[in-house]
Design a protein around this motif. Structure first.
Motif, PDB file in Angstrom:
ATOM      1  N   VAL A 154       7.708   7.267  -0.093  1.00  0.00           N
ATOM      2  CA  VAL A 154       6.450   7.134  -0.595  1.00  0.00           C
ATOM      3  C   VAL A 154       6.013   7.057  -2.031  1.00  0.00           C
ATOM      4  O   VAL A 154       5.284   6.057  -2.404  1.00  0.00           O
ATOM      5  CB  VAL A 154       5.455   8.588  -0.199  1.00  0.00           C
ATOM      6  N   LYS A 155       6.943   7.634  -2.832  1.00  0.00           N
ATOM      7  CA  LYS A 155       6.654   7.220  -4.286  1.00  0.00           C
ATOM      8  C   LYS A 155       6.892   5.815  -4.694  1.00  0.00           C
ATOM      9  O   LYS A 155       6.380   5.161  -5.262  1.00  0.00           O
ATOM     10  CB  LYS A 155       7.445   8.116  -5.070  1.00  0.00           C
ATOM     11  N   LEU A 156       7.964   5.273  -4.184  1.00  0.00           N
ATOM     12  CA  LEU A 156       8.525   4.095  -4.459  1.00  0.00           C
ATOM     13  C   LEU A 156       7.475   2.779  -3.710  1.00  0.00           C
ATOM     14  O   LEU A 156       6.955   1.912  -4.285  1.00  0.00           O
ATOM     15  CB  LEU A 156       9.841   3.720  -3.760  1.00  0.00           C
ATOM     16  N   THR A 157       6.867   3.381  -2.735  1.00  0.00           N
ATOM     17  CA  THR A 157       6.014   2.421  -1.941  1.00  0.00           C
ATOM     18  C   THR A 157       4.699   2.328  -2.807  1.00  0.00           C
ATOM     19  O   THR A 157       4.012   1.254  -2.814  1.00  0.00           O
ATOM     20  CB  THR A 157       5.502   2.968  -0.524  1.00  0.00           C
ATOM     21  N   ARG A 158       4.365   3.537  -3.302  1.00  0.00           N
ATOM     22  CA  ARG A 158       3.173   3.859  -4.182  1.00  0.00           C
ATOM     23  C   ARG A 158       3.133   2.717  -5.170  1.00  0.00           C
ATOM     24  O   ARG A 158       2.378   2.175  -5.704  1.00  0.00           O
ATOM     25  CB  ARG A 158       3.145   5.134  -4.827  1.00  0.00           C
ATOM     26  N   ASN A 159       4.478   2.676  -5.893  1.00  0.00           N
ATOM     27  CA  ASN A 159       4.867   1.652  -6.970  1.00  0.00           C
ATOM     28  C   ASN A 159       4.519   0.461  -6.450  1.00  0.00           C
ATOM     29  O   ASN A 159       3.868  -0.683  -7.284  1.00  0.00           O
ATOM     30  CB  ASN A 159       6.127   1.732  -7.693  1.00  0.00           C
ATOM     31  N   ARG A 160       5.088   0.127  -5.263  1.00  0.00           N
ATOM     32  CA  ARG A 160       5.034  -1.431  -4.691  1.00  0.00           C
ATOM     33  C   ARG A 160       3.589  -1.834  -4.489  1.00  0.00           C
ATOM     34  O   ARG A 160       3.342  -2.831  -4.974  1.00  0.00           O
ATOM     35  CB  ARG A 160       5.857  -1.309  -3.473  1.00  0.00           C
ATOM     36  N   ALA A 161       3.032  -0.970  -3.820  1.00  0.00           N
ATOM     37  CA  ALA A 161       1.488  -1.063  -3.639  1.00  0.00           C
ATOM     38  C   ALA A 161       0.739  -1.449  -5.110  1.00  0.00           C
ATOM     39  O   ALA A 161       0.078  -2.349  -5.054  1.00  0.00           O
ATOM     40  CB  ALA A 161       0.860   0.209  -2.759  1.00  0.00           C
ATOM     41  N   ALA A 162       1.095  -0.677  -5.946  1.00  0.00           N
ATOM     42  CA  ALA A 162       0.430  -0.854  -7.307  1.00  0.00           C
ATOM     43  C   ALA A 162       0.410  -2.183  -7.750  1.00  0.00           C
ATOM     44  O   ALA A 162      -0.461  -2.986  -8.322  1.00  0.00           O
ATOM     45  CB  ALA A 162       0.587   0.182  -8.245  1.00  0.00           C
ATOM     46  N   MET A 163       1.924  -2.831  -7.694  1.00  0.00           N
ATOM     47  CA  MET A 163       2.111  -3.963  -8.376  1.00  0.00           C
ATOM     48  C   MET A 163       1.659  -4.964  -7.556  1.00  0.00           C
ATOM     49  O   MET A 163       1.094  -6.096  -7.892  1.00  0.00           O
ATOM     50  CB  MET A 163       3.750  -4.192  -8.618  1.00  0.00           C
ATOM     51  N   LEU A 164       1.805  -4.945  -6.426  1.00  0.00           N
ATOM     52  CA  LEU A 164       1.444  -5.744  -5.265  1.00  0.00           C
ATOM     53  C   LEU A 164      -0.147  -6.114  -5.482  1.00  0.00           C
ATOM     54  O   LEU A 164      -0.759  -7.349  -5.474  1.00  0.00           O
ATOM     55  CB  LEU A 164       1.533  -5.313  -3.881  1.00  0.00           C
ATOM     56  N   GLY A 165      -0.805  -4.630  -5.590  1.00  0.00           N
ATOM     57  CA  GLY A 165      -2.455  -4.986  -5.922  1.00  0.00           C
ATOM     58  C   GLY A 165      -2.697  -5.591  -7.097  1.00  0.00           C
ATOM     59  O   GLY A 165      -3.610  -6.473  -7.093  1.00  0.00           O
ATOM     60  N   GLN A 166      -2.130  -5.459  -8.262  1.00  0.00           N
ATOM     61  CA  GLN A 166      -2.176  -6.136  -9.198  1.00  0.00           C
ATOM     62  C   GLN A 166      -2.079  -7.584  -9.307  1.00  0.00           C
ATOM     63  O   GLN A 166      -3.009  -8.460  -9.760  1.00  0.00           O
ATOM     64  CB  GLN A 166      -1.153  -5.771 -10.378  1.00  0.00           C
ATOM     65  N   HIS A 167      -0.851  -8.204  -8.385  1.00  0.00           N
ATOM     66  CA  HIS A 167      -0.872  -9.553  -8.162  1.00  0.00           C
ATOM     67  C   HIS A 167      -1.873 -10.130  -7.507  1.00  0.00           C
ATOM     68  O   HIS A 167      -2.435 -11.179  -7.399  1.00  0.00           O
ATOM     69  CB  HIS A 167       0.545  -9.757  -7.630  1.00  0.00           C
ATOM     70  N   LEU A 168      -2.436  -9.447  -6.308  1.00  0.00           N
ATOM     71  CA  LEU A 168      -3.380  -9.973  -5.268  1.00  0.00           C
ATOM     72  C   LEU A 168      -4.894  -9.604  -5.620  1.00  0.00           C
ATOM     73  O   LEU A 168      -5.627 -10.191  -5.207  1.00  0.00           O
ATOM     74  CB  LEU A 168      -2.936  -9.435  -4.192  1.00  0.00           C
ATOM     75  N   GLY A 169      -4.975  -9.025  -6.776  1.00  0.00           N
ATOM     76  CA  GLY A 169      -6.168  -8.333  -7.376  1.00  0.00           C
ATOM     77  C   GLY A 169      -6.898  -7.659  -6.316  1.00  0.00           C
ATOM     78  O   GLY A 169      -7.974  -7.780  -6.067  1.00  0.00           O
ATOM     79  N   LEU A 170      -6.209  -6.738  -5.530  1.00  0.00           N
ATOM     80  CA  LEU A 170      -6.671  -5.890  -4.629  1.00  0.00           C
ATOM     81  C   LEU A 170      -6.346  -4.287  -4.797  1.00  0.00           C
ATOM     82  O   LEU A 170      -5.424  -3.986  -5.966  1.00  0.00           O
ATOM     83  CB  LEU A 170      -5.943  -6.166  -3.174  1.00  0.00           C
ATOM     84  N   ASP A 171      -7.127  -3.450  -4.259  1.00  0.00           N
ATOM     85  CA  ASP A 171      -6.492  -2.006  -4.269  1.00  0.00           C
ATOM     86  C   ASP A 171      -4.978  -1.918  -3.677  1.00  0.00           C
ATOM     87  O   ASP A 171      -4.774  -2.508  -2.717  1.00  0.00           O
ATOM     88  CB  ASP A 171      -7.570  -1.070  -3.403  1.00  0.00           C
ATOM     89  N   PRO A 172      -4.358  -1.073  -4.209  1.00  0.00           N
ATOM     90  CA  PRO A 172      -3.002  -0.857  -3.606  1.00  0.00           C
ATOM     91  C   PRO A 172      -3.104  -0.694  -2.267  1.00  0.00           C
ATOM     92  O   PRO A 172      -2.090  -1.648  -1.654  1.00  0.00           O
ATOM     93  CB  PRO A 172      -2.503   0.563  -4.206  1.00  0.00           C
ATOM     94  N   TYR A 173      -3.751  -0.065  -1.224  1.00  0.00           N
ATOM     95  CA  TYR A 173      -3.587   0.139  -0.020  1.00  0.00           C
ATOM     96  C   TYR A 173      -3.886  -1.260   0.483  1.00  0.00           C
ATOM     97  O   TYR A 173      -3.268  -1.725   1.536  1.00  0.00           O
ATOM     98  CB  TYR A 173      -4.375   1.177   0.445  1.00  0.00           C
ATOM     99  N   ASP A 174      -5.035  -1.947   0.036  1.00  0.00           N
ATOM    100  CA  ASP A 174      -5.390  -2.972   0.659  1.00  0.00           C
ATOM    101  C   ASP A 174      -4.288  -4.079   0.662  1.00  0.00           C
ATOM    102  O   ASP A 174      -4.270  -5.026   1.293  1.00  0.00           O
ATOM    103  CB  ASP A 174      -6.599  -3.621  -0.087  1.00  0.00           C
ATOM    104  N   ALA A 175      -3.809  -4.052  -0.629  1.00  0.00           N
ATOM    105  CA  ALA A 175      -2.499  -5.018  -0.846  1.00  0.00           C
ATOM    106  C   ALA A 175      -1.390  -4.900   0.233  1.00  0.00           C
ATOM    107  O   ALA A 175      -1.013  -5.763   0.661  1.00  0.00           O
ATOM    108  CB  ALA A 175      -1.877  -4.796  -2.154  1.00  0.00           C
TER     109      ALA A 175
END
Lengths: 497, 497
Positions: free
Chosen positions: A134-155
């Motif tokens: 979950v922690k790693l996925t949280r990181n992944r979601a944050a980075m993905l969100g930044q790239h896509l311009g989306l909230d982490p979960y949306d990303a």
């Protein structure tokens, strides 16, 4: 050659590699010798690495940027293709290789511990490792969100339901949650008035297969460009032009193999109807998990369990299984295929109670990712929510939060696409029936041309040209909403079809 | 990381891609939907391009040169691996991409015209296009020769019989040509004394398959790491660890399916016995076509048609086919499997006359490539040579120089490997029997452990560590020579086994 044309070349290569991967995966599940998994693992890894290298190369990024700079010269399909190219590239590079590697390692461990935990029926065996994931996925979601311009979960969810955001999903699920609990109660009451008789017997795989093939042919599965095999589970694999469907035959169950085959045929027909001229480009692919699921559920649930379909199917059952008697009457078959059971297990759930299982997971995975719900508290939260949404209290972890492997695999944002798929299916079905008024009679006759034709024109042929909400609006003239789905369920379970 | 270790990494990737290619080719021949060839073509082309790019990259050449500069620090297996890496790279880069593309185009045309010519039974339809292919192949051979430091023809043959040169092949074939014509005459005379009774009946694919599986199990084919399927032709595909054998079942012929399966099982066991620790490196691969053929012929021809094997096989034939009678006596089965027929077609030829077909092609393809024989004069040269070597005058082009597609495909230097394979098989067999004195009795009992064990130790486990002549010498203690082959044939066809 313009940057855009060079990009098409690169993605053509990517498509060929992915097609090869699809054949290798299908083979691993259906034809590969039992002990050859190690060899296959090397082949899959080499090809996946190649795909990732292609998407994350600096050259590709440069080409995308240059193509975007002269976007106005592109036709609308090309612009959509370019948008999908960037989406693929963003998803590929957002997660740094070090995190990809850590996730691979930690999810592999979590999968193994999930099996252990299942064996001991004890979530605490998995909890610390799931916490890592979950922690790693949280990181992944944050980075993905930044790239896509989306909230982490949306990303995360964007991969499965492109263009649909959690704000809309939450609203949709809230509407469903207001109506479904009472609807389930009413349907269960009504069911007591006319329960289904169970049908018993041995139904050999050969007979089940012959039945499936006849039905799949009628629906339009092209056996010269696809295969149908028995496997450990039902799935669809391959690329448009070579689509392979499997199902699992249970000799004691005359229906599950067929329904699995119908489910997968829905997806296969989607793939086969994708725009041919864009076959090897991102815009020519399906519009993600939720749309795939909508095509599967439309065929398996809405059509495949309708009174009309049962009328068509009954003579085939009698012919292939050599059965007869009261259990095989149209009325009883219809009841049998649409029995509602309030149970703890998602995979066993019927059409009506299934959505509650999804909503529970959707709510919980958001709270897990945000950190609001500590992983160790998952069992209590799960059981509490299952009780609230479905009136069920799982008797153990195996019947509760240990039943799915998805989270241990790091798969978050995936579950809602099942539920959205059902909602989309009902909305498409409503739109389809408004335009194709004769479909009921056609289905009774085993004719599916109007159904598949409408889907092909309004969904399949669009490929990935639009985002999910736009595609649904384009196909039905209305924004994605819960109305058709609830109307469909009410008509079927309260007014009897 | 040393240059050598980096090279191992690169070739590991190459091996994975080639393994994927093998699965894709197998699938195309066995399981792929009929109309999906276009999709598959794209996948194969993309992967082959990737393999070629890997081998021809400047980085790989630099790594090879640097590794060669510090060769003395490498163990002998590593040195052999480096030699094979260079060989692969040389073969890959010797032909410039423009010539590769032209050859692909012209051979594709030639293949189509070969089919036309076959239909009209008229070589002149193919001749001008074959002339193109010969000219391009001549260029290719010259360039390849320059890179490898070999004569042009030797450079082509090096791909199939690495390390064996045409000087040696010519000498070997000359020895055979001195003895074989009279040997065929003597065998035919002898055969008149006790001709075989034909056996008739319908032998269903299911029964033939069950027979094959029982025999393959006895020989040691590992069904958990390999597959056995029916296909349009017998072939072996895959990589060590996932080896797939096919055969073709003719319901009127009780033997051809089994013999095809035995032939391919010989190659499969070779692949499965290759050194595991070098599995994904060039030195861990088989030692080329001639050696593969030797393993196939040893099992299919030398063992599979021996009196001992017939004694083992007869009860299985009776069991699986439910047959009996004089046609199924050991004596008649042995005669039936070893009938000599002087015929014009290589593919139909028996063990004894087969070699003449090869020698004719070997002589002709050298003269075609050198330019001494103009393509248009091929039919006359063919017929003249067939008469000289086998006493046969083909009645038409289809029975003569149009029977094989190889040359139209640009495949020169390949034919001799069939003949060398037979010679190697006999020499290995002689060596094996000197060391394993009990094999005759074991084969009668259906035990093949000593045979396969000897081959594994003396041939399979060596992979591509040595060149062909060195490998044969290492395995048998003697240089490759025609003696064992002629002794084997004389004993079998003149002294009756």
């Amino acid at each position: 050659m313009t940057p855009y044309v060079q990009l098409e070349q690169e993605f053509r290569r990517l498509h060929a590699f992915r097609g090869a991967l699809a054949v290798l995966r299908w083979d691993a599940a259906v034809t590969m010798p039992r002990a050859s998994a190690d060899v296959r693992g090397d082949q899959l890894a080499a090809l996946e690495t190649e795909c990732h290298a292609l998407l994350s190369s600096p050259r590709l990024t440069r080409l995308i940027e240059r193509a975007e700079a002269s976007r106005q010269g592109l036709a609308d399909w090309q612009q959509a293709n370019l948008r999908e190219m960037r989406r693929e590239r963003d998803h590929a590079i957002a997660t740094p290789p070090s995190l990809v590697a850590r996730l691979a390692r930690e999810t592999a461990r979590a999968e193994a511990l999930w099996l252990d935990a299942r064996e001991r029926n004890d979530f605490s065996v998995l909890a610390p490792q799931l916490d890592e994931v979950v922690k790693l996925t949280r990181n992944r979601a944050a980075m993905l969100g930044q790239h896509l311009g989306l909230d982490p979960y949306d990303a995360l969810a964007d991969e499965f339901t492109p263009g649909l955001r959690s704000r809309e999903i939450t609203e949709l699920f809230a509407t469903l949650s207001r109506r479904l609990p009472t609807l389930v109660n009413e349907a269960l009451d009504r069911q007591l008035e006319g329960p289904a008789i169970t049908v018993e017997g041995r139904f050999t795989p050969a007979r089940q297969r012959a039945l499936c093939v006849e039905v799949m042919r009628a629906v339009g599965f092209p056996f010269d460009r696809g295969r149908f095999d028995e496997a450990g589970r039902a799935f669809t694999e391959g690329v448009p032009g070579d689509i392979r469907v499997t199902t699992r035959f249970d000799p004691r169950d005359p229906f599950s193999g067929l329904l699995g085959a119908l489910h997968e045929t829905g997806q296969a027909l989607y793939d086969l109807g994708l725009p041919k001229e864009w076959r090897d480009q991102p815009v020519g692919q399906d519009r993600g998990m939720a749309l795939e699921e909508s095509q599967s559920l439309l065929l398996e649930m809405i059509i495949g369990r309708s009174r009309e379909f049962v009328a068509y199917l009954r003579p085939l059952l009698l012919k292939h299984y050599g059965v007869d008697g009261p259990g095989w009457s149209e009325e009883n078959l219809y009841r049998r295929l649409n029995t509602v059971v309030r149970g703890p297990i998602r995979m066993d759930a019927d059409e009506l109670t299934y959505q509650a299982h999804i909503i529970v997971r959707y709510e919980l995975e958001q709270r897990l990712l945000s950190g609001e719900l500590p992983v160790r508290n998952l069992p209590e939260a799960w059981n509490e929510l299952m009780d609230r949404r479905l009136g069920i209290c799982p008797a153990s972890d195996n019947d509760g939060c240990l039943q799915d492997i998805h989270w241990a695999q790091g798969s978050f944002g995936y579950f809602p696409s099942y539920g959205i798929g059902a909602v989309v299916a009902a909305q498409l079905w409503e739109g389809l029936r408004e335009e194709q008024v004769g479909v009921s009679q056609e289905i009774i006759r085993g004719e599916f041309g109007s159904v598949i034709g409408w889907l092909r024109e309004n969904v399949h042929a669009l490929g990935a040209k639009m985002e999910v909400p736009d595609l649904v609006k384009h196909a039905t003239g209305k924004p994605l909403h819960a109305g058709p789905y609830l109307r469909y369920l009410e008509r079927k379970y309260l007014l009897d079809g």
